[in-house]
Write an enzyme that holds these catalytic residues in place. Structure first.
Site, PDB file in Angstrom:
ATOM      1  N   SER A   1     -41.185  21.303 -50.899  1.00  0.00           N
ATOM      2  CA  SER A   1     -41.667  19.997 -51.328  1.00  0.00           C
ATOM      3  C   SER A   1     -40.525  19.007 -51.551  1.00  0.00           C
ATOM      4  CB  SER A   1     -42.518  20.168 -52.590  1.00  0.00           C
ATOM      5  OG  SER A   1     -43.183  18.985 -52.935  1.00  0.00           O
TER       6      SER A   1
ATOM      7  N   ASP B   1     -42.825  12.403 -50.057  1.00  0.00           N
ATOM      8  CA  ASP B   1     -41.799  13.421 -50.300  1.00  0.00           C
ATOM      9  C   ASP B   1     -41.680  14.321 -49.071  1.00  0.00           C
ATOM     10  OD1 ASP B   1     -44.197  14.807 -50.602  1.00  0.00           O
ATOM     11  OD2 ASP B   1     -43.450  16.085 -52.199  1.00  0.00           O
TER      12      ASP B   1
ATOM     13  N   ASP C   1     -42.692  17.167 -48.045  1.00  0.00           N
ATOM     14  CA  ASP C   1     -43.827  17.821 -47.383  1.00  0.00           C
ATOM     15  C   ASP C   1     -45.065  16.943 -47.339  1.00  0.00           C
ATOM     16  OD1 ASP C   1     -44.544  18.064 -50.085  1.00  0.00           O
ATOM     17  OD2 ASP C   1     -45.577  19.964 -49.761  1.00  0.00           O
TER      18      ASP C   1
ATOM     19  N   ASP D   1     -47.086  15.499 -49.610  1.00  0.00           N
ATOM     20  CA  ASP D   1     -48.236  15.520 -50.514  1.00  0.00           C
ATOM     21  C   ASP D   1     -48.063  14.605 -51.719  1.00  0.00           C
ATOM     22  OD1 ASP D   1     -46.407  17.007 -51.960  1.00  0.00           O
ATOM     23  OD2 ASP D   1     -47.683  18.778 -52.170  1.00  0.00           O
TER      24      ASP D   1
END
Length: 446
Positions: free
Chosen positions: A102, A241, A243, A245
């Site tokens: 992430s 960010d 990833d 999400d």
């Protein structure tokens, strides 16, 4: 989650080459997951990853383990976490796997699972995988081995899905938007979504090299986005960010809205359109000003533990649709089954186009209270949370803040830090209390 041996609040995460983030463990994990999932149905698993260099290694190891257990593997390549959730559903796969840490730096990585429904894996399945990990790894007969394929049009499928969450009757024509993809998994998706809907798009953070994910760009570092928005005279900036999400936004003046402010806009728009469907779920970190603003609108609000997994659990229990975190995870179950930064941005843009109101003014109606968050790194295994000196420091701060503030002390579920959060009316007092508590934490962590 305290009884877990491998899984944390958001899958398995750590520094590459250490602990569980090694190719040997990833192969065993793939095999264990395959053994558990093979008992269920379609025998197909989808794997997506962000742009970290270690993703190649972990992807290959997971693929080998899953194949050895007899499951077919469909590889997506770099793909946002919410895209993996969506594609797991549309391909009727047994599960989806995301290789990502992430918002963490490139030298960290992680592995998390989605169910066939595109939601985080059930506790029972995670525990079954953990139990299987303790068994010796073997291999099915050659004729039963799984096959690996690559889904070449995965990005295009997800782009079209994202666009479907923006009303057909509306257009982004006339809006100039700066899009910051954190050199992460949305670099080849987010710019296309907004430009195909009519916006003029300027990109930053869209040149991943395996080592620069989240480095000075994206939802956790907005300085470059703020500068670019003002420099090019954009209407707003969108930061995702690594990833994809999380969402953070910057208005045309360079002011950065946090997740509570963007969630407030989405909630108010849903209320106006009759699509709210109940109350709203935040977390223990949600600003008190958000709670007050919802109360003024007559909207029920409850707090979950920090983490989108916990927000989802409370949404499910309540039968509600919208929740989120001030870090930028926003969940709208009418649109996707997990936090989705691009879709959340489209919901904000829908409100802008519908109302004709600039992002500068759209968050009016909510006043954030001063909230100071200090992260203190600690050595895993050293437990100080029940230390009397620390508990006394927290009690002292709470007594001085009274009913107009609060203190939250917690360990992060994704990295080795203790988060010290203090909130209240007077910013100077809030900062002083936070720094005092953080100093105690630092002294105990030495």
């Amino acid at each position: 989650m305290s009884d877990r041996k491998y899984f944390g609040t958001d899958g398995i995460r750590g520094k590459v080459g250490e602990g569980h983030i090694t190719p040997a463990f990833a192969m065993r994990l793939g095999y264990a997951a395959g053994k558990v999932l093979a008992k269920v149905g379609t025998r197909k698993v989808i794997i997506g990853k962000d742009t970290r260099i270690s993703g190649y290694m972990l992807e290959s190891a997971l693929e080998a383990g899953l194949s050895a257990a007899g499951l077919d593997v469909a590889l997506l390549g770099p793909m946002p976490t919410p895209a993996v959730a969506y594609l797991t559903r549309t391909f009727r796969a047994e599960a989806g796997i995301v290789i990502s840490a992430s918002h963490n730096p490139y030298y960290d990585n992680g592995i998390k699972f989605f169910s066939a429904d595109g939601t985080k894996l059930d506790d029972d399945l995670e525990l079954a995988i953990e139990a299987e990990l303790d068994n010796e790894m073997s291999c099915v007969a050659s004729e039963q081995l799984g096959k690996a394929t690559r889904i070449d049009d995965a990005a295009g499928r997800y782009i079209e899905f994202c666009k479907s969450n923006f009303p057909n009757a509306l257009s982004l024509h006339g809006l100039k938007i700066v899009v910051d993809c954190a050199h992460g998994a949305t670099y080849h998706i987010a710019p296309a979504v907004f430009s195909e809907l009519g916006a003029e798009v300027i990109t930053i953070g869209c040149e991943p090299n395996g080592l620069n994910i989240n480095d000075g760009y994206g939802a956790t570092d907005l300085d470059n986005l703020k500068k670019k928005v003002v420099e090019v005279g954009a209407d707003l900036g969108i930061a995702l960010d690594g990833d994809g999400d999380r969402l953070m936004m910057v208005d045309r003046t360079g002011y950065a809205l946090d997740g509570d402010e963007t969630l407030y806009i989405i909630v108010r728009e849903a209320l106006k359109s009759g699509m709210l469907g109940g109350g709203v779920v935040g977390t223990k970190m949600t600003n008190l000003g958000f709670e007050i603003a919802l109360k003024n609108l007559g909207i029920p609000f409850v707090r979950a533990d920090v983490g989108d997994r916990h927000v989802m659990e409370v949404l499910s229990a309540k039968g509600w649709k919208i929740g989120g975190e001030n870090s930028g995870h926003i969940i709208s179950l009418d649109h996707n089954t997990t936090g989705d930064g691009i879709v959340a941005a489209l919901l904000i843009l829908t409100a802008i186009v519908h109302s004709g109101i600039d992002l500068v003014d759209l968050q009016q109606g909510m006043t954030l209270l001063p909230q100071i968050l200090i992260n203190v790194r600690y050595t895993p295994g050293k437990d100080i949370m029940d230390n009397p000196e620390l508990l006394q420091a927290v009690t002292d701060a709470e007594q001085k803040l009274g009913n107009d503030g609060r203190v939250l002390l917690r360990k992060s579920g994704t990295e080795p830090v203790i988060r010290v959060m203090v909130e209240g009316v007077n910013e100077a007092d809030v900062r002083a209390h936070a720094e005092t508590i953080a100093a105690v934490v630092k002294s105990l962590c030495k």
